[in-house]
Write an enzyme that holds these catalytic residues in place. Structure first.
Site, short mmCIF file in Angstrom:
data_model
loop_
_atom_site.label_atom_id
_atom_site.label_comp_id
_atom_site.label_asym_id
_atom_site.label_seq_id
_atom_site.Cartn_x
_atom_site.Cartn_y
_atom_site.Cartn_z
N ARG A 1 0.84 -1.19 0.00
CA ARG A 1 0.00 0.00 0.00
C ARG A 1 0.88 1.25 0.00
O ARG A 1 2.09 1.19 0.22
CB ARG A 1 -0.92 0.00 1.22
CG ARG A 1 -2.03 -1.03 1.16
CD ARG A 1 -2.79 -1.15 2.48
NE ARG A 1 -1.99 -1.83 3.51
CZ ARG A 1 -2.40 -2.06 4.75
NH1 ARG A 1 -3.59 -1.61 5.14
NH2 ARG A 1 -1.63 -2.69 5.61
N HIS B 1 -0.25 0.75 16.04
CA HIS B 1 -0.43 -0.51 16.79
C HIS B 1 0.68 -0.69 17.82
O HIS B 1 1.42 -1.68 17.81
CB HIS B 1 -0.48 -1.69 15.82
CG HIS B 1 -1.60 -1.63 14.83
ND1 HIS B 1 -2.93 -1.68 15.20
CD2 HIS B 1 -1.60 -1.50 13.48
CE1 HIS B 1 -3.70 -1.59 14.13
NE2 HIS B 1 -2.92 -1.47 13.07
N ARG C 1 -25.45 -5.18 19.65
CA ARG C 1 -24.80 -5.50 18.37
C ARG C 1 -25.35 -6.80 17.80
O ARG C 1 -25.55 -6.91 16.57
CB ARG C 1 -23.28 -5.60 18.57
CG ARG C 1 -22.52 -5.83 17.27
CD ARG C 1 -22.78 -4.70 16.29
NE ARG C 1 -22.19 -4.95 14.99
CZ ARG C 1 -22.67 -4.47 13.84
NH1 ARG C 1 -23.77 -3.71 13.85
NH2 ARG C 1 -22.08 -4.73 12.70
N ALA D 1 -6.84 -9.90 14.75
CA ALA D 1 -6.36 -9.02 15.81
C ALA D 1 -4.86 -9.13 16.05
O ALA D 1 -4.35 -8.56 17.02
CB ALA D 1 -7.11 -9.33 17.11
N ASP E 1 -2.35 -7.73 14.77
CA ASP E 1 -1.58 -6.49 14.81
C ASP E 1 -1.71 -5.78 16.16
O ASP E 1 -0.98 -4.83 16.44
CB ASP E 1 -1.94 -5.54 13.67
CG ASP E 1 -3.42 -5.27 13.54
OD1 ASP E 1 -4.18 -5.64 14.46
OD2 ASP E 1 -3.83 -4.69 12.53
N ALA F 1 -0.03 -9.99 9.72
CA ALA F 1 -0.23 -8.73 10.46
C ALA F 1 -0.65 -7.56 9.58
O ALA F 1 -1.00 -6.51 10.12
CB ALA F 1 1.05 -8.38 11.22
#
Length: 370
Positions: A15, A96, A203, A268, A270, A299
């Site tokens: 990215r 993170h 939720r 999760a 990361d 990650a």
């Protein structure tokens, strides 16, 4: 303000912090943008596209860090990057920090003001910069899980949706937030039997209504988790505690009741991972096995769909980049949600959950430079 976009150097990260379209918006406001050559080439944004948008192309990340006042990235800075940061710079990226004390120490030593995408909030308390990557990661979690259930990938040899006369796979998703919702959407679309566990009854009611009863929506207790595991072919961990380390939801002993060849995807990871047996992996070596269970713990999952993820992220971050470029740290006072993204400032941890996770003192942001 001079804005810098270095090429990402984390393993298998393709990215880029800003698209040419975003650069054009910034240069139109009079902000010079420095982009390292090749920063966007992997996702189809070549150097001429950035030049056409008004960027100045530079030969190295060192050139970016040496001249930029605001550095816009995607992933957390690697040691070679945070060692180049200065106290007069703003870093805007995913950090993170909770499971990464080494990075936290490096950022603190730099003196830079470091704003984490994952803790920026909007007026409703939601996470507008984490959300697009959670959407991508949630969909890819199911996609990756389906792939690794194939026999030659080490899985059970199960087709997620089954075929007429053969039962579909059982998918259990722990966490009903953005990641869990998107993972469920993909799994249902492929024809799997899907169960979502969450501790919020509100939720669960929302999910039940949104999917018209096609999901099994269950309150997340220890008993419910343990009872679901023997019937689970694909387990997806999708929990989030903003800024803090992910809670360890299941022990190795509990995970041992998963069928041999089941796949575990820990989104999760990361934030440290939500299963006791999880450890970070890369796209080049995405899996490992523990007790016959295939673990997928990449990650930076969204980098598998790096072009889609770059576009989604850049669209979300652009208004905040514009605010920072126009107003510097004053933007944090004008927008408390952006202020919630500040994790490190003047060598101190300025986010309470991050400080708690790292065992560091928490010092509230005092409003800007002296």
């Amino acid at each position: 303000m001079r804005i810098g976009v270095p090429r990402e150097i984390k393993a298998d990260e393709y990215r880029v912090g800003l698209t040419p379209s975003a650069v054009r918006e910034l240069t139109a406001l009079g902000h010079p943008v420095l982009v390292e050559r090749g920063a966007g080439s992997a996702v189809g944004f070549d150097d001429p596209a950035y030049e056409s948008a008004g960027a100045t192309m530079v030969d190295s990340a060192g050139d970016v860090f040496a001249d930029a006042q605001l550095i816009v990235k995607v992933k957390e800075p690697q040691p070679d990057e945070y060692r180049q940061l200065r106290s007069d710079q703003i870093l805007f990226t995913f950090l993170h920090l909770a499971p990464d004390p080494e990075q936290a120490e490096g950022l603190m030593a730099s003196g830079a003001s470091c704003i984490a995408y994952e803790t920026v909030t909007d007026r409703t308390g939601r996470l507008p910069l984490l959300t697009p990557m959670s959407e991508v990661a949630g969909r890819l979690a199911t996609q990756a899980g389906a792939h690794h259930l194939e026999l030659h990938q080490g899985g059970r040899g199960i087709l997620l949706g089954g075929v007429p006369g053969v039962s579909p796979a059982g998918v259990t998703i722990v966490g009903g937030g953005v990641v869990g919702t998107q993972a469920a959407r993909m799994a249902l679309g492929l024809g799997a039997r899907v169960r979502v566990l969450d501790k919020s009854l509100t939720r669960l009611r929302e999910l039940d209504a949104a999917f018209h009863g096609r999901l099994v929506c269950e309150y997340a207790t220890e008993d419910a988790l343990e009872q679901a595991l023997p019937r689970t072919d694909l387990l997806i961990g999708a929990v989030l505690v903003t800024g803090d380390a992910a809670p360890k939801l299941l022990s190795r002993e509990q995970l041992g009741v998963l069928p041999h060849g089941a796949v575990l995807v820990d989104v999760a990871i990361d934030q440290g991972g939500c299963f006791a047996t999880s450890r970070p992996t890369t796209h080049r070596q995405p899996t490992f096995s523990v007790d016959g269970v295939v673990h997928y713990c990449v990650a930076n999952i969204p980098s598998a769909a790096a072009r889609t993820a770059t576009l989604a992220l850049s669209h979300a971050t652009l208004p905040y980049v514009q605010a920072l470029a126009q107003n510097g740290l004053e933007a944090l006072k004008r927008d408390p949600g952006l202020g919630a993204g500040l994790n490190v400032h003047r060598g101190q941890i300025t986010h309470e959950a991050v400080a708690r996770a790292l065992g560091k003192p928490w010092v509230a942001f005092d409003g800007g430079p002296e």
